[in-house]
Motif scaffolding. Structure first.
Motif, PDB file in Angstrom:
ATOM      1  N   ASP A   1       0.888  -1.412   0.294  1.00 30.64           N
ATOM      2  CA  ASP A   1       0.468   0.077   0.086  1.00 30.64           C
ATOM      3  C   ASP A   1       0.427   1.381  -0.057  1.00 30.64           C
ATOM      4  N   LYS A   2       2.100   1.348   0.727  1.00 33.54           N
ATOM      5  CA  LYS A   2       2.643   2.512   1.067  1.00 33.54           C
ATOM      6  C   LYS A   2       3.459   3.029  -0.952  1.00 33.54           C
ATOM      7  N   ILE A   3       3.936   1.929  -1.282  1.00 34.15           N
ATOM      8  CA  ILE A   3       4.402   2.736  -2.929  1.00 34.15           C
ATOM      9  C   ILE A   3       3.228   3.072  -3.965  1.00 34.15           C
ATOM     10  N   GLU A   4       1.674   2.263  -3.245  1.00 37.33           N
ATOM     11  CA  GLU A   4       0.628   3.272  -4.448  1.00 37.33           C
ATOM     12  C   GLU A   4       0.568   4.481  -3.644  1.00 37.33           C
ATOM     13  N   GLN A   5       0.854   4.623  -2.454  1.00 40.54           N
ATOM     14  CA  GLN A   5       0.458   6.308  -1.818  1.00 40.54           C
ATOM     15  C   GLN A   5       0.702   6.686  -2.461  1.00 40.54           C
ATOM     16  N   ILE A   6       2.012   6.558  -2.780  1.00 36.83           N
ATOM     17  CA  ILE A   6       3.663   7.019  -3.636  1.00 36.83           C
ATOM     18  C   ILE A   6       3.165   7.676  -4.979  1.00 36.83           C
ATOM     19  N   LYS A   7       2.612   6.687  -5.246  1.00 39.16           N
ATOM     20  CA  LYS A   7       2.952   7.030  -6.194  1.00 39.16           C
ATOM     21  C   LYS A   7       1.401   7.186  -7.099  1.00 39.16           C
TER      22      LYS A   7
ATOM     23  N   PHE B   1       5.422  15.183   3.978  1.00 39.12           N
ATOM     24  CA  PHE B   1       6.030  14.306   4.463  1.00 39.12           C
ATOM     25  C   PHE B   1       4.982  12.969   4.933  1.00 39.12           C
ATOM     26  N   TYR B   2       4.000  13.150   5.161  1.00 38.19           N
ATOM     27  CA  TYR B   2       3.066  11.913   4.778  1.00 38.19           C
ATOM     28  C   TYR B   2       3.452  10.934   4.300  1.00 38.19           C
ATOM     29  N   THR B   3       2.987  10.954   3.000  1.00 38.59           N
ATOM     30  CA  THR B   3       2.936   9.592   2.453  1.00 38.59           C
ATOM     31  C   THR B   3       4.546   9.025   2.154  1.00 38.59           C
ATOM     32  N   PHE B   4       5.419   9.978   2.201  1.00 39.86           N
ATOM     33  CA  PHE B   4       6.949   9.612   1.978  1.00 39.86           C
ATOM     34  C   PHE B   4       7.661   9.243   3.043  1.00 39.86           C
ATOM     35  N   GLY B   5       7.352  10.000   3.917  1.00 40.81           N
ATOM     36  CA  GLY B   5       8.395   9.432   5.453  1.00 40.81           C
ATOM     37  C   GLY B   5       8.303   8.044   6.026  1.00 40.81           C
ATOM     38  N   GLY B   6       9.806   7.859   6.375  1.00 36.68           N
ATOM     39  CA  GLY B   6      10.192   6.892   6.640  1.00 36.68           C
ATOM     40  C   GLY B   6      10.150   5.146   4.999  1.00 36.68           C
ATOM     41  N   SER B   7      10.339   6.593   3.825  1.00 32.28           N
ATOM     42  CA  SER B   7      10.045   4.859   2.638  1.00 32.28           C
ATOM     43  C   SER B   7      11.070   5.010   2.199  1.00 32.28           C
ATOM     44  N   SER B   8      12.836   5.833   2.292  1.00 28.75           N
ATOM     45  CA  SER B   8      14.313   5.348   2.154  1.00 28.75           C
ATOM     46  C   SER B   8      14.234   3.654   1.666  1.00 28.75           C
ATOM     47  N   ASN B   9      13.797   3.280   2.352  1.00 29.55           N
ATOM     48  CA  ASN B   9      14.888   1.743   2.162  1.00 29.55           C
ATOM     49  C   ASN B   9      13.701   0.868   1.013  1.00 29.55           C
ATOM     50  N   LEU B  10      12.261   1.210   1.034  1.00 31.66           N
ATOM     51  CA  LEU B  10      11.588   0.978   0.073  1.00 31.66           C
ATOM     52  C   LEU B  10      11.795   1.014  -0.940  1.00 31.66           C
ATOM     53  N   LEU B  11      12.114   3.301  -0.903  1.00 31.79           N
ATOM     54  CA  LEU B  11      12.239   3.023  -2.927  1.00 31.79           C
ATOM     55  C   LEU B  11      13.552   2.882  -2.936  1.00 31.79           C
ATOM     56  N   ASN B  12      14.566   2.951  -1.802  1.00 29.52           N
ATOM     57  CA  ASN B  12      16.030   1.517  -2.529  1.00 29.52           C
ATOM     58  C   ASN B  12      15.908   0.732  -3.394  1.00 29.52           C
ATOM     59  N   GLY B  13      14.746  -0.067  -2.411  1.00 33.63           N
ATOM     60  CA  GLY B  13      14.589  -1.717  -2.888  1.00 33.63           C
ATOM     61  C   GLY B  13      13.804  -2.078  -4.394  1.00 33.63           C
ATOM     62  N   TYR B  14      13.057  -0.810  -4.724  1.00 34.16           N
ATOM     63  CA  TYR B  14      12.963  -1.361  -5.929  1.00 34.16           C
ATOM     64  C   TYR B  14      13.269   0.322  -6.989  1.00 34.16           C
ATOM     65  N   ALA B  15      14.099   0.975  -6.247  1.00 32.99           N
ATOM     66  CA  ALA B  15      15.396   1.457  -7.466  1.00 32.99           C
ATOM     67  C   ALA B  15      16.261   0.244  -8.370  1.00 32.99           C
ATOM     68  N   SER B  16      16.603  -0.329  -6.744  1.00 30.95           N
ATOM     69  CA  SER B  16      17.169  -2.367  -7.222  1.00 30.95           C
ATOM     70  C   SER B  16      16.560  -2.865  -7.790  1.00 30.95           C
ATOM     71  N   ALA B  17      15.360  -3.169  -7.882  1.00 28.47           N
ATOM     72  CA  ALA B  17      14.518  -3.962  -9.101  1.00 28.47           C
ATOM     73  C   ALA B  17      14.838  -3.080  -9.711  1.00 28.47           C
TER      74      ALA B  17
END
Length: 604
Positions: free
Chosen positions: A196-202, A272-288
């Motif tokens: 759900d987090k990445i969907e919120q970011i999108k 900040f609300y949607t993005f906060g704490g998502s740094s690791n998630l974004l790094n994982g998606y970037a690696s993919a």
């Protein structure tokens, strides 16, 4: 079990052991670094005590320099430990991926989503053919962590495609199958995060972020935020070197900056609300995404997914770095000091605005396409694991021919395979047979493999050639108390849906299991007969499973368009034995009398 598949299972077992060993070794290294941190802390205390006791100026200078060394080393060790912690998190996900494949091949449940949300009794075939839900085709195939991946896989299982698209997807799945060992890392980078987090970011990137950042577009604010670090550092140096009055000026600046930040707090929080704490998630998606960018793809289907001319993985890592900086506000003390000195939150918002203008469109597209890769990888993984499955041949003219076709959800050690083919023109094939002899399973076997074929996937058969049909089924019809619908009314609704679809789409293929169960035997026979005649008139191919032997007599009136098949039983010393093999002609042997006798009822 095939020897080749045994080797695949052994390969997963080796990978499980290898990754487990890596995790254990990394944990030991982290523990060693923890002890080293304690040692550096004690060394710092020792140097501080020596500094207090030293009276020699030259020695004091040396000790002061030595005081810096443990601090510098401590910073490097903390960074190294953070990196190792991230490595362990990744390796744990990789271990999960390998363990999950091993579990599936050994008969355990798939750990990915089973697709229950996509179940619908109103769909032309998905409910009858066990496409979604527990113990379904989706549950067997799915390897998607993202919502978009699950949606795309469900769509390709539930919607009719074109021959050209199916062939292009076959080509893509075969290409990924050849790179299957590299896909586990891709999957590990996506697994373990909240989908759900990445969907919120999108959603925020697509529809909200531009408007939310309007408050940082002023030229004065941008200029001042850029200038403020120099002002703060200048005041600190002036206070130390010139006069303590500059501390008062700095304190006043702190108050102004803090007040300014509080006034803009609600707008900053929205960003900040949607993005906060998502740094690791974004790094994982970037690696993919980086993995998809680094491959030399050849299939046209995959190349169409890579619509960005810039390395999107780099752009996502840039976003991740901004969010990581932004996360400093989560620590009240650190965030308070950074905002008072540097207007940190505003600085992060301005950096985010610059990133948004230059990169957001490409990133949104790449994040959406991750689901496409997950879906293709799901089917390619199945192709790799199921070594006895084959990719079907897609005919451009009316055709359906298959040998040794079996149900993919039945264990290969007990599965019975059959041969089947259509004639050059449509026929209604009436399948008779005893209870439990295999009629329903065969209809579902044919249907579920057609669904696999139209998704571009391999099928559970030795060979299969077919044209593109619209599948319609009539199998599990039940009443609905909530909708005040009787079984008979539900059956009529289903028949109407099939008839409407037959008229609209001349390439419809119908699978029917025991029609009109909710009425008397005479109406059941007459209704089934007229329905079969309608299918013949519309030139619609169908398999019609029934206990009603009278329907087999339709071959007399329609010798060119009706065929008879059956599943029978063998009775040895009063015991029933099923071979589950499809045979030509109507059934001659039934088991009702035997089953009734077992419960104390005898038929004359």
């Amino acid at each position: 079990m095939l020897k080749q598949q045994e080797e695949i299972i052994a390969g997963y077992q080796d990978k499980i052991k290898e990754v487990t060993t890596d995790i254990d070794q990394t944990k030991k290294l982290i523990d060693q670094l923890s002890f080293l941190r304690i040692g550096l802390f004690l060394a710092e205390i020792l140097f501080f005590v020596l500094l207090l006791r030293s009276a020699d100026d030259s020695l004091r200078t040396l000790i002061q320099i030595c005081l810096l060394l443990p601090v510098i080393a401590f910073v490097f060790i903390v960074r190294r430990q953070s990196q190792l912690d991230r490595d362990i998190d990744y390796k744990k996900q990789l271990l999960w991926v390998y363990q999950n494949e091993w579990n599936i091949l050994n008969g355990a449940a798939n750990g990915y989503d089973h697709g229950q949300a996509f179940e619908s009794e109103l769909h032309p075939y998905t409910s009858d053919l066990d496409i979604f839900g527990a113990a379904s085709l989706f549950a067997l195939i799915n390897r998607c962590s993202t919502k978009s991946g699950n949606n795309i896989l469900a769509k390709n299982f539930a919607e009719k495609s074109t021959r050209d698209t199916i062939l292009r997807r076959q080509e893509a799945i075969k290409e990924i199958k050849d790179k299957i060992t590299e896909t586990y890392s891709f999957r590990a980078n996506l697994h373990g995060y909240d989908p759900d987090k990445i969907e919120q970011i999108k959603i925020q990137l697509k529809h909200q972020l531009g408007a939310q950042l309007e408050f940082v577009k002023g030229s004065f604010l941008r200029f001042y935020v850029k200038l403020v670090p120099y002002i703060s550092v200048g005041l600190i140096l002036a206070a130390i070197l010139i006069s303590s009055v500059f501390w008062k000026v700095l304190a006043l600046l702190f108050i102004i900056h803090t007040g300014w930040n509080v006034l803009l707090g609600s707008k900053i929080n929205k960003v900040f609300y949607t993005f906060g704490g998502s740094s690791n998630l974004l790094n994982g998606y970037a690696s993919a995404i980086l993995w998809t960018e680094n491959q030399s793809w050849k299939s046209s289907y995959i190349l169409s997914l890579l619509d960005s001319k810039i390395p999107v993985s780099k752009e996502i890592k840039g976003l991740s770095k901004i969010i990581q900086n932004f996360d400093a506000r989560l620590n009240i003390l650190v965030g308070g000091i950074l905002n008072a000195l540097l207007l940190w939150d505003l600085k992060c918002c301005i950096s985010l605005d610059r990133w948004y203008k230059s990169s957001s469109k490409d990133v949104i597209s790449a994040l959406d396409h991750l689901g496409d890769f997950e879906e293709l990888i799901s089917l390619a993984t199945t192709a790799y694991n199921q070594t006895d499955w084959v990719f079907p041949v897609l005919a451009d003219q009316f055709a359906l021919t298959t040998t040794h076709i079996g149900h993919p959800l039945i264990n290969g050690q007990v599965r019975v395979n059959n041969d089947f083919h259509l004639e050059a023109k449509p026929t209604v094939d009436i399948v008779t047979g005893s209870n439990m002899a295999g009629k329903s399973t065969f209809l579902r076997t044919l249907g579920i493999n057609m669904v696999l074929a139209y998704a571009g996937a391999p099928v559970c058969a030795k060979t299969m050639q077919l044209s593109v049909f619209s599948i319609n089924t009539y199998m599990r019809i039940k009443d609905s108390l909530n909708e005040s619908t009787s079984t008979f009314k539900a059956e009529l609704n289903r028949l109407k849906m099939i008839l409407d679809n037959v008229v609209k789409d001349k390439d419809t293929f119908v699978l029917i299991d025991e029609m009109l169960r909710g009425t008397n035997s005479r109406d059941k026979y007459l209704g089934s007969k007229v329905f079969i005649q309608k299918l013949i008139t519309e030139k619609t191919p169908a398999l019609f499973a029934t206990h009603d032997l009278q329907l087999a007599d339709l071959i007399v009136d329609y010798p060119e368009t009706v065929r008879n098949f059956h599943f029978d039983i063998q009775i040895t010393e009063g015991e029933m034995r099923f071979d589950y093999l499809l045979k030509y002609g109507p059934c001659k042997t039934f088991n009702a009398a035997i089953l009734l006798k077992e419960i104390g009822l005898t038929l004359d």
